[in-house]
Design a protein around this motif. Structure first.
Motif, PDB file in Angstrom:
ATOM      1  N   VAL A 187      36.783  29.769  43.104  1.00 24.96           N
ATOM      2  CA  VAL A 187      37.428  30.139  41.652  1.00 24.96           C
ATOM      3  C   VAL A 187      36.546  31.645  41.094  1.00 24.96           C
ATOM      4  O   VAL A 187      37.145  32.411  40.805  1.00 24.96           O
ATOM      5  N   LYS A 188      35.229  31.711  41.423  1.00 26.21           N
ATOM      6  CA  LYS A 188      34.581  32.839  41.000  1.00 26.21           C
ATOM      7  C   LYS A 188      35.020  34.230  41.550  1.00 26.21           C
ATOM      8  O   LYS A 188      35.046  34.342  42.904  1.00 26.21           O
ATOM      9  N   GLY A 189      35.216  35.221  40.679  1.00 25.15           N
ATOM     10  CA  GLY A 189      35.599  36.604  41.264  1.00 25.15           C
ATOM     11  C   GLY A 189      36.939  36.756  41.659  1.00 25.15           C
ATOM     12  O   GLY A 189      36.998  37.934  42.161  1.00 25.15           O
ATOM     13  N   ILE A 190      37.728  35.872  41.487  1.00 24.05           N
ATOM     14  CA  ILE A 190      39.343  36.347  42.221  1.00 24.05           C
ATOM     15  C   ILE A 190      40.141  36.112  41.201  1.00 24.05           C
ATOM     16  O   ILE A 190      40.157  35.340  40.292  1.00 24.05           O
ATOM     17  N   SER A 191      41.295  36.624  41.339  1.00 29.01           N
ATOM     18  CA  SER A 191      42.344  36.463  40.547  1.00 29.01           C
ATOM     19  C   SER A 191      43.009  35.091  40.695  1.00 29.01           C
ATOM     20  O   SER A 191      42.902  34.376  41.794  1.00 29.01           O
ATOM     21  N   LEU A 192      43.998  34.752  39.790  1.00 32.23           N
ATOM     22  CA  LEU A 192      44.584  33.487  40.007  1.00 32.23           C
ATOM     23  C   LEU A 192      45.753  33.447  40.986  1.00 32.23           C
ATOM     24  O   LEU A 192      45.661  32.565  41.680  1.00 32.23           O
ATOM     25  N   LYS A 193      46.249  34.740  41.166  1.00 32.97           N
ATOM     26  CA  LYS A 193      47.322  34.785  42.693  1.00 32.97           C
ATOM     27  C   LYS A 193      46.384  34.416  43.712  1.00 32.97           C
ATOM     28  O   LYS A 193      46.953  33.806  44.580  1.00 32.97           O
ATOM     29  N   GLU A 194      45.457  35.129  43.938  1.00 35.55           N
ATOM     30  CA  GLU A 194      44.519  35.195  45.248  1.00 35.55           C
ATOM     31  C   GLU A 194      44.079  33.457  45.451  1.00 35.55           C
ATOM     32  O   GLU A 194      44.109  33.140  46.449  1.00 35.55           O
ATOM     33  N   LEU A 195      43.549  33.053  44.232  1.00 36.27           N
ATOM     34  CA  LEU A 195      43.290  31.488  44.362  1.00 36.27           C
ATOM     35  C   LEU A 195      44.297  30.734  44.758  1.00 36.27           C
ATOM     36  O   LEU A 195      44.128  29.738  45.643  1.00 36.27           O
ATOM     37  N   THR A 196      45.365  31.008  43.949  1.00 39.72           N
ATOM     38  CA  THR A 196      46.421  30.009  44.500  1.00 39.72           C
ATOM     39  C   THR A 196      47.083  30.091  45.879  1.00 39.72           C
ATOM     40  O   THR A 196      47.310  29.339  46.533  1.00 39.72           O
ATOM     41  N   ARG A 197      46.877  31.490  46.206  1.00 46.28           N
ATOM     42  CA  ARG A 197      47.282  31.703  47.544  1.00 46.28           C
ATOM     43  C   ARG A 197      46.438  30.937  48.678  1.00 46.28           C
ATOM     44  O   ARG A 197      46.787  30.242  49.621  1.00 46.28           O
ATOM     45  N   LYS A 198      45.065  31.116  48.244  1.00 47.11           N
ATOM     46  CA  LYS A 198      44.170  30.517  49.226  1.00 47.11           C
ATOM     47  C   LYS A 198      44.151  28.917  49.336  1.00 47.11           C
ATOM     48  O   LYS A 198      43.766  28.214  50.117  1.00 47.11           O
ATOM     49  N   GLY A 222      42.277  39.164  32.830  1.00 51.10           N
ATOM     50  CA  GLY A 222      43.418  39.821  33.320  1.00 51.10           C
ATOM     51  C   GLY A 222      43.615  39.991  34.717  1.00 51.10           C
ATOM     52  O   GLY A 222      44.224  40.719  35.051  1.00 51.10           O
ATOM     53  N   GLY A 223      42.909  39.260  35.456  1.00 48.50           N
ATOM     54  CA  GLY A 223      42.947  39.584  36.989  1.00 48.50           C
ATOM     55  C   GLY A 223      42.030  40.756  37.332  1.00 48.50           C
ATOM     56  O   GLY A 223      42.201  41.044  38.525  1.00 48.50           O
ATOM     57  N   GLN A 224      41.468  41.516  36.567  1.00 53.08           N
ATOM     58  CA  GLN A 224      40.684  42.713  36.764  1.00 53.08           C
ATOM     59  C   GLN A 224      39.303  42.489  36.615  1.00 53.08           C
ATOM     60  O   GLN A 224      39.022  41.864  35.495  1.00 53.08           O
ATOM     61  N   PHE A 225      38.405  42.913  37.139  1.00 50.66           N
ATOM     62  CA  PHE A 225      36.951  43.147  36.595  1.00 50.66           C
ATOM     63  C   PHE A 225      36.902  44.047  35.421  1.00 50.66           C
ATOM     64  O   PHE A 225      37.342  45.101  35.441  1.00 50.66           O
ATOM     65  N   LYS A 226      35.748  43.592  34.485  1.00 47.55           N
ATOM     66  CA  LYS A 226      35.601  44.525  33.589  1.00 47.55           C
ATOM     67  C   LYS A 226      34.773  45.550  33.911  1.00 47.55           C
ATOM     68  O   LYS A 226      34.112  45.282  34.904  1.00 47.55           O
ATOM     69  N   LYS A 227      34.413  46.976  33.209  1.00 48.93           N
ATOM     70  CA  LYS A 227      33.781  48.087  33.862  1.00 48.93           C
ATOM     71  C   LYS A 227      32.457  47.548  33.779  1.00 48.93           C
ATOM     72  O   LYS A 227      32.011  46.824  32.674  1.00 48.93           O
ATOM     73  N   GLY A 228      31.686  47.686  34.924  1.00 45.44           N
ATOM     74  CA  GLY A 228      30.216  47.235  34.996  1.00 45.44           C
ATOM     75  C   GLY A 228      30.089  46.039  35.287  1.00 45.44           C
ATOM     76  O   GLY A 228      28.933  45.335  35.622  1.00 45.44           O
ATOM     77  N   HIS A 229      31.171  45.257  35.492  1.00 50.59           N
ATOM     78  CA  HIS A 229      30.942  43.814  36.175  1.00 50.59           C
ATOM     79  C   HIS A 229      30.437  43.688  37.401  1.00 50.59           C
ATOM     80  O   HIS A 229      30.718  44.482  38.418  1.00 50.59           O
ATOM     81  N   ILE A 230      29.415  42.710  37.590  1.00 48.56           N
ATOM     82  CA  ILE A 230      28.779  42.467  38.844  1.00 48.56           C
ATOM     83  C   ILE A 230      29.562  41.244  39.532  1.00 48.56           C
ATOM     84  O   ILE A 230      29.171  40.168  38.784  1.00 48.56           O
ATOM     85  N   SER A 231      29.688  41.315  40.749  1.00 48.89           N
ATOM     86  CA  SER A 231      30.286  40.043  41.328  1.00 48.89           C
ATOM     87  C   SER A 231      29.163  39.034  41.453  1.00 48.89           C
ATOM     88  O   SER A 231      28.156  39.448  41.665  1.00 48.89           O
ATOM     89  N   PHE A 232      29.511  37.750  41.125  1.00 43.92           N
ATOM     90  CA  PHE A 232      28.621  36.667  40.828  1.00 43.92           C
ATOM     91  C   PHE A 232      27.927  36.502  42.547  1.00 43.92           C
ATOM     92  O   PHE A 232      26.995  35.757  42.488  1.00 43.92           O
ATOM     93  N   ASN A 233      28.643  37.018  43.441  1.00 39.13           N
ATOM     94  CA  ASN A 233      27.862  36.550  44.928  1.00 39.13           C
ATOM     95  C   ASN A 233      27.361  38.002  45.430  1.00 39.13           C
ATOM     96  O   ASN A 233      27.066  37.948  46.821  1.00 39.13           O
ATOM     97  N   LYS A 234      27.270  38.930  44.703  1.00 41.01           N
ATOM     98  CA  LYS A 234      26.668  40.195  45.142  1.00 41.01           C
ATOM     99  C   LYS A 234      25.254  40.050  45.448  1.00 41.01           C
ATOM    100  O   LYS A 234      24.376  39.389  44.828  1.00 41.01           O
ATOM    101  N   GLY A 235      24.914  40.279  46.797  1.00 38.22           N
ATOM    102  CA  GLY A 235      23.630  40.266  47.401  1.00 38.22           C
ATOM    103  C   GLY A 235      23.209  38.780  47.763  1.00 38.22           C
ATOM    104  O   GLY A 235      22.034  38.760  48.322  1.00 38.22           O
ATOM    105  N   LYS A 236      24.014  37.982  47.936  1.00 38.79           N
ATOM    106  CA  LYS A 236      23.718  36.723  48.186  1.00 38.79           C
ATOM    107  C   LYS A 236      24.327  36.286  49.636  1.00 38.79           C
ATOM    108  O   LYS A 236      25.360  36.741  49.869  1.00 38.79           O
ATOM    109  N   LYS A 237      23.636  35.256  50.245  1.00 39.26           N
ATOM    110  CA  LYS A 237      24.234  34.787  51.418  1.00 39.26           C
ATOM    111  C   LYS A 237      25.303  33.786  51.268  1.00 39.26           C
ATOM    112  O   LYS A 237      25.281  33.198  50.136  1.00 39.26           O
TER     113      LYS A 237
END
Length: 212
Positions: free
Chosen positions: A17-28, A57-72
């Protein structure tokens, strides 16, 4: 018929669920479990599980850092989940099912026909067909110029119907409603636009020279 979620399906939602839109989550989700659930159904399940994407709203806020950035991947997904995602990954050399061949055509939101001329260049893969045809016959279109349809028909690609104009002339013709469905009348309108454009440029030069 109401869908009964399994523990495995709930786990998939929690881990993806983290970091993706509802549309993309539903598709996956639908692709993973071979289902056809609606976005509303997935949204309701997310609320029941109290899980959130972290985006609004399906979009990252300005300055938002992805939850998995820099992680394996193993730091935010279980080994079981990673194995399941392998089934949906593109293999090297794989061609997506929605791939369009070079030479394919599509209609833009403005009603212009676009033609695909290459692969691998994202938005540069497509070009307006009337510009493409013009350049194939008359050479590269200079910067600051447009190609117009003299009869206003965006699907008439006869060379006699394509005319090279400056962007300022194009603007003047639109502003003064000089475009018609008659080639000859539009050509007259273009000559008028050229005169207006030339006059405006001369006036600007005179004003600038007086201010020096």
């Amino acid at each position: 018929m109401r869908h009964i979620y399994t523990d495995e399906e709930d786990l998939f939602l929690k881990e993806n669920v983290k970091g993706i839109s509802l549309k993309e989550l539903t598709r996956k989700f639908n692709k993973m479990f071979n289902l056809n659930l609606s976005e509303n159904a997935i949204a309701n399940r997310k609320n029941k599980l109290h899980i959130f994407s972290g985006i609004k709203g399906g979009q990252f806020k300005k300055g938002h850092i992805s939850f998995n950035k820099g992680k394996k991947q193993t730091e935010y997904m279980s080994l079981e989940a990673i194995e399941r995602t392998k089934a949906t990954r593109f293999k090297k050399g794989n061609i997506p099912c929605n791939h369009r061949k070079i030479g394919s055509e599509r209609i833009s939101k403005d009603g212009y026909i676009e033609i695909k001329i290459q692969d691998g260049k994202l938005n540069k893969n497509w070009i307006l067909k009337h510009r493409y045809i013009y350049e194939q016959n008359f050479g590269k279109i200079p910067d600051g110029y447009n190609v117009i349809f003299l009869d206003g028909n965006k699907q008439n690609f006869e060379l006699s119907n394509l005319k090279l104009v400056t962007k300022s002339e194009d603007l003047i013709m639109n502003k003064n409603k000089l475009f018609t469905k008659n080639k000859d009348l539009t050509s007259v309108g273009l000559n008028i636009a050229k005169v207006i454009d030339k006059t405006q440029k001369v006036r600007r030069i005179n004003v600038q020279s007086k201010n020096i």
